[in-house]
Design an enzyme around this catalytic site. Sequence first.
Site, PDB file in Angstrom:
ATOM      1  N   ASN A  11       0.869  -1.185   0.000  1.00 20.12           N
ATOM      2  CA  ASN A  11       0.000   0.000   0.000  1.00 20.12           C
ATOM      3  C   ASN A  11       0.902   1.230   0.000  1.00 20.12           C
ATOM      4  O   ASN A  11       1.525   1.532   1.010  1.00 20.12           O
ATOM      5  CB  ASN A  11      -0.894  -0.020   1.254  1.00 20.12           C
ATOM      6  CG  ASN A  11      -1.694   1.271   1.403  1.00 20.12           C
ATOM      7  OD1 ASN A  11      -1.879   2.012   0.442  1.00 20.12           O
ATOM      8  ND2 ASN A  11      -2.156   1.547   2.608  1.00 20.12           N
ATOM      9  N   LYS A  13       0.089   4.344  -0.254  1.00 22.31           N
ATOM     10  CA  LYS A  13      -0.513   5.570   0.301  1.00 22.31           C
ATOM     11  C   LYS A  13      -0.281   6.723  -0.688  1.00 22.31           C
ATOM     12  O   LYS A  13      -0.313   6.499  -1.884  1.00 22.31           O
ATOM     13  CB  LYS A  13       0.049   5.864   1.686  1.00 22.31           C
ATOM     14  CG  LYS A  13       0.054   4.615   2.579  1.00 22.31           C
ATOM     15  CD  LYS A  13       0.346   4.900   3.998  1.00 22.31           C
ATOM     16  CE  LYS A  13       0.499   3.584   4.747  1.00 22.31           C
ATOM     17  NZ  LYS A  13       0.291   3.680   6.164  1.00 22.31           N
ATOM     18  N   HIS A  98      -9.406   1.360   5.223  1.00 16.05           N
ATOM     19  CA  HIS A  98      -8.088   1.516   5.860  1.00 16.05           C
ATOM     20  C   HIS A  98      -8.241   2.461   7.054  1.00 16.05           C
ATOM     21  O   HIS A  98      -9.031   3.397   7.010  1.00 16.05           O
ATOM     22  CB  HIS A  98      -7.089   2.081   4.846  1.00 16.05           C
ATOM     23  CG  HIS A  98      -5.676   2.031   5.342  1.00 16.05           C
ATOM     24  ND1 HIS A  98      -5.170   2.951   6.223  1.00 16.05           N
ATOM     25  CD2 HIS A  98      -4.671   1.157   5.090  1.00 16.05           C
ATOM     26  CE1 HIS A  98      -3.900   2.646   6.491  1.00 16.05           C
ATOM     27  NE2 HIS A  98      -3.575   1.558   5.812  1.00 16.05           N
ATOM     28  N   GLU A 100      -6.545   4.818   8.061  1.00 15.70           N
ATOM     29  CA  GLU A 100      -6.330   6.242   7.749  1.00 15.70           C
ATOM     30  C   GLU A 100      -7.606   6.852   7.163  1.00 15.70           C
ATOM     31  O   GLU A 100      -7.896   8.027   7.382  1.00 15.70           O
ATOM     32  CB  GLU A 100      -5.126   6.395   6.797  1.00 15.70           C
ATOM     33  CG  GLU A 100      -3.816   6.211   7.548  1.00 15.70           C
ATOM     34  CD  GLU A 100      -2.666   5.686   6.716  1.00 15.70           C
ATOM     35  OE1 GLU A 100      -2.722   5.744   5.486  1.00 15.70           O
ATOM     36  OE2 GLU A 100      -1.697   5.193   7.327  1.00 15.70           O
ATOM     37  N   GLU A 170      -5.453  -4.991  10.674  1.00 13.81           N
ATOM     38  CA  GLU A 170      -4.392  -4.008  10.854  1.00 13.81           C
ATOM     39  C   GLU A 170      -4.613  -3.259  12.170  1.00 13.81           C
ATOM     40  O   GLU A 170      -5.383  -2.292  12.210  1.00 13.81           O
ATOM     41  CB  GLU A 170      -4.394  -3.002   9.707  1.00 13.81           C
ATOM     42  CG  GLU A 170      -4.136  -3.605   8.353  1.00 13.81           C
ATOM     43  CD  GLU A 170      -3.535  -2.583   7.400  1.00 13.81           C
ATOM     44  OE1 GLU A 170      -2.415  -2.808   6.957  1.00 13.81           O
ATOM     45  OE2 GLU A 170      -4.163  -1.556   7.136  1.00 13.81           O
ATOM     46  N   GLY A 176       2.537   2.104  10.709  1.00 15.09           N
ATOM     47  CA  GLY A 176       3.506   3.183  10.549  1.00 15.09           C
ATOM     48  C   GLY A 176       4.231   3.564  11.832  1.00 15.09           C
ATOM     49  O   GLY A 176       4.875   4.610  11.898  1.00 15.09           O
ATOM     50  N   SER A 216       3.461  -2.293  10.308  1.00 10.75           N
ATOM     51  CA  SER A 216       4.920  -2.312  10.494  1.00 10.75           C
ATOM     52  C   SER A 216       5.577  -3.632  10.082  1.00 10.75           C
ATOM     53  O   SER A 216       6.515  -4.099  10.736  1.00 10.75           O
ATOM     54  CB  SER A 216       5.276  -1.954  11.949  1.00 10.75           C
ATOM     55  OG  SER A 216       4.874  -0.624  12.229  1.00 10.75           O
TER      56      SER A 216
HETATM   57  C1  PEP Z   1      -0.699   0.136   5.894  1.00  5.13           C
HETATM   58  O1  PEP Z   1      -0.642   1.250   5.424  1.00  5.13           O
HETATM   59  O2  PEP Z   1      -1.664  -0.593   5.623  1.00  5.13           O
HETATM   60  C2  PEP Z   1       0.377  -0.312   6.780  1.00  5.13           C
HETATM   61  C3  PEP Z   1       0.251  -1.487   7.344  1.00  5.13           C
HETATM   62  O3  PEP Z   1       1.436   0.529   6.947  1.00  5.13           O
HETATM   63  P1  PEP Z   1       2.869   0.160   7.607  1.00  5.13           P
HETATM   64  O4  PEP Z   1       3.307  -1.145   7.010  1.00  5.13           O
HETATM   65  O5  PEP Z   1       3.767   1.290   7.208  1.00  5.13           O
HETATM   66  O6  PEP Z   1       2.674   0.042   9.080  1.00  5.13           O
END
Ligand code: PEP
Length: 255
Positions: A11, A13, A98, A100, A170, A176, A216
């Site tokens: 992803n 972003k 997501h 975000e 998630e 992040g 992460s």
């Molecule tokens: C994501 O954006 O879905 C995500 C898991 O980000 P990260 O791997 O940077 O934590």
Amino acid sequence: MSRTSTVIAGNWKMYKTTCEAKTFVESLAPLIKKSQATVYLAVPFTAIDQTVQVVKELGAPITIGAQNMNDAAEGAFTGEIAARMLKDVGAGFVILGHSERRQIFNETSAFINKKVKRALKDSLQPILCIGETLAQHESGETESVLKGQLQGSLEGVTSEELSKMIIAYEPVWAIGTGKVAHPDDAEKAHAFVRSVLAEAWGKEVADHIVIQYGGSVKPENAVDLIRQPNIDGLLVGGASLSADTFSKIINGLLA
Ligand code: PEP
């Protein structure tokens, strides 16, 4: 439970121009030639068209998708994008719900539910994201939050439709932040998600649906996560921005 295929999705972003996206795919393709994993890449809207073309030219086994869409078929919704427009430029899937989107853009499970139904109707595979915040995690609400998000986002979705989807667990506190969930804790959450799906949509679909972990993920922790019986794939944010790092996750190599 039988694992159909390990699905590793990146992803991006709001990162990468069309030129950067092209360079990335050209670098990634030769690195993952021998991989058994199914590879997805959710790129910015502006990069879908060209990235799809590059993937085709290279014969790379990568499915390109989007990170969001509107729930309407079309209409006067300035700045929005429709599922059929994404299909038109070759997107194969779309990330919905997501954290975000839920947190920064106040998307509710009811709204996400409409998008899920639209994506299914217009033949775009949804990756539905769910996950608890740090406060919910610390107060022991993880399971009730996951159950509520699943029920709300999947209301009215049939078992047959669900079988076409991917679910991504998630934990918001892991996205992040560099704080990855312990594989045992992630496994427990995934098993719970699968049990909720089995109860409402039947064991058959729950046994076969891909449930990804996201938060992460790095080459150093990917192997221990994917070894868990209920973790069928990974959704990777930051670490999918470098072709080298992403390929190490896909190939299951330790950095
Ligand atoms: C994501 O954006 O879905 C995500 C898991 O980000 P990260 O791997 O940077 O934590």
